[in-house]
Design an enzyme around this catalytic site. Structure first.
Site, PDB file in Angstrom:
ATOM      1  N   HIS A  60      41.374  33.860  42.385  1.00 24.84           N
ATOM      2  CA  HIS A  60      41.725  34.890  41.812  1.00 24.84           C
ATOM      3  C   HIS A  60      41.747  35.257  40.484  1.00 24.84           C
ATOM      4  CE1 HIS A  60      45.390  32.837  42.742  1.00 24.84           C
ATOM      5  NE2 HIS A  60      46.108  33.681  42.220  1.00 24.84           N
ATOM      6  N   HIS A  62      44.672  35.712  38.535  1.00 23.92           N
ATOM      7  CA  HIS A  62      45.759  35.252  37.755  1.00 23.92           C
ATOM      8  C   HIS A  62      45.826  34.265  36.818  1.00 23.92           C
ATOM      9  CE1 HIS A  62      48.409  37.121  41.517  1.00 23.92           C
ATOM     10  NE2 HIS A  62      47.937  37.800  40.470  1.00 23.92           N
ATOM     11  N   ASP A  64      47.203  31.458  35.625  1.00 28.34           N
ATOM     12  CA  ASP A  64      47.490  30.222  36.201  1.00 28.34           C
ATOM     13  C   ASP A  64      46.191  29.689  37.004  1.00 28.34           C
ATOM     14  OD1 ASP A  64      48.641  31.994  38.311  1.00 28.34           O
ATOM     15  OD2 ASP A  64      49.193  29.899  39.059  1.00 28.34           O
ATOM     16  N   HIS A  65      45.388  30.511  37.181  1.00 24.98           N
ATOM     17  CA  HIS A  65      44.007  29.953  38.051  1.00 24.98           C
ATOM     18  C   HIS A  65      42.805  30.306  37.066  1.00 24.98           C
ATOM     19  CE1 HIS A  65      46.116  29.824  42.043  1.00 24.98           C
ATOM     20  NE2 HIS A  65      47.055  30.514  41.318  1.00 24.98           N
ATOM     21  N   HIS A 120      47.468  38.383  48.647  1.00 27.07           N
ATOM     22  CA  HIS A 120      47.990  37.904  47.494  1.00 27.07           C
ATOM     23  C   HIS A 120      47.667  38.885  46.224  1.00 27.07           C
ATOM     24  CE1 HIS A 120      49.966  35.305  44.425  1.00 27.07           C
ATOM     25  NE2 HIS A 120      48.893  35.062  43.732  1.00 27.07           N
ATOM     26  N   ASP A 139      46.029  30.882  46.244  1.00 23.70           N
ATOM     27  CA  ASP A 139      47.226  31.306  46.480  1.00 23.70           C
ATOM     28  C   ASP A 139      47.499  32.125  47.907  1.00 23.70           C
ATOM     29  OD1 ASP A 139      48.132  29.929  44.289  1.00 23.70           O
ATOM     30  OD2 ASP A 139      48.630  31.853  43.227  1.00 23.70           O
ATOM     31  N   HIS A 177      49.207  25.404  44.494  1.00 20.61           N
ATOM     32  CA  HIS A 177      50.648  24.818  44.218  1.00 20.61           C
ATOM     33  C   HIS A 177      51.277  23.843  45.004  1.00 20.61           C
ATOM     34  CE1 HIS A 177      51.000  28.269  40.993  1.00 20.61           C
ATOM     35  NE2 HIS A 177      50.142  29.010  41.783  1.00 20.61           N
TER      36      HIS A 177
END
Ligand code: ZN
Ligand code: FE
Length: 265
Positions: A60, A62, A64-65, A120, A139, A177
């Site tokens: 996805h 975001h 942090d990915h 998400h 996530d 995570h």
């Protein structure tokens, strides 16, 4: 960085930021990296294991990915697979994919089936390595929990989670995570009498005390302990009722009540 072998492939665990995991699937020569939020720890793992990057796959949009994609591509040009249906297209994705697509990489004996798992984010996808029984779910499904509904609805998320829960029991769940302890603490508030959950908490605490990852888990363990897969359990619904969080014994409402409770837990 521990690894788990299955056939000729293995998965490296690359911790990033405070609690992210980046997964590196490899055969000792070539590697596919899942959700590289940052490049430096990925590059270090590739160098250490003498691996050549063959592809990047993203779940996805975001940061942090996917924050490390640009920097990884500066060193070598590889295909980047990513969700077709995010609100805005992800920069750097050369191969947009969605449910029904398969990701294959010529240099690796790996086939990843793409599953649409919105909730998400609206375009969130998961990757299922059927042969190896590995699930890379970003996530969406967490160990003991699930991602926040930042874009999607409870209906979408319950459908996504049901799709993942239907995979074989021994499928390994590689989420993005390390949230297990806080998730299980909440799960125990939702379902205090669940013995499998109590056992899991003790095991996870022991793993974390030794600095070990609690990821991957299995689909079987998630079905036995994760409140976001267990929201139709009568004991859970009664608990929600007693707390005034649920007014009607309906599945999606129960899921939504648990998700909202977790947001402020
Ligand atoms: Zn996210
Ligand atoms: Fe994340």
């Amino acid at each position: 960085m521990p690894s788990q072998s299955a056939k000729s492939l293995a998965v490296l665990t690359v911790p990033a930021f405070r609690d992210n995991y980046i997964w590196v699937i490899h055969n000792g020569h070539h590697a596919v990296v899942v959700d590289p939020g940052e490049a430096a720890p990925v590059q270090a793992a590739l160098d250490k294991h003498e691996l050549t990057l063959a592809a990047i796959v993203l779940t996805h949009h975001h940061n942090d990915h996917m924050g490390g994609v640009e920097s990884l591509l500066q060193k070598t040009s590889v295909p980047v697979f990513g969700p077709r249906h995010e609100k805005t297209p992800i920069q750097g994705v050369s191969h947009p994919v969605s449910e029904g697509d398969n990701v294959t990489i010529p240099s690796l004996p790996l086939r990843l089936k793409v599953l649409d798992t919105p909730g998400h984010t609206l375009g969130h996808i998961s990757y299922h390595a059927e042969t190896q029984r590995w699930l890379f779910c970003g996530d969406t499904l967490f160990t003991g929990g699930c991602g926040r509904l930042l874009e999607g609805s409870p209906q979408q998320m319950t459908a996504s989670l049901a799709k993942l829960a239907a995979l074989p029991d021994n499928t390994l769940v590689y989420c993005a995570h390390e949230y297990t302890l806080s998730n299980l603490q909440f799960a125990l508030a939702v379902e205090p009498a669940n013995h499998a959950l109590q056992t899991r908490m003790a095991e996870a605490q022991a793993q974390r005390a030794q600095g070990q990852p609690t990821v991957p888990s299995t689909i079987a363990l998630e079905k036995a302990t994760n409140p976001f897969l267990r929201y139709t359990e009568p004991a859970i619904m009664e608990n929600l009722f007693a707390k005034g969080l649920l007014k009607e014994r309906e599945a999606v409402l129960s899921f939504a009540a648990i998700r909202e409770w977790k947001n402020s837990f």
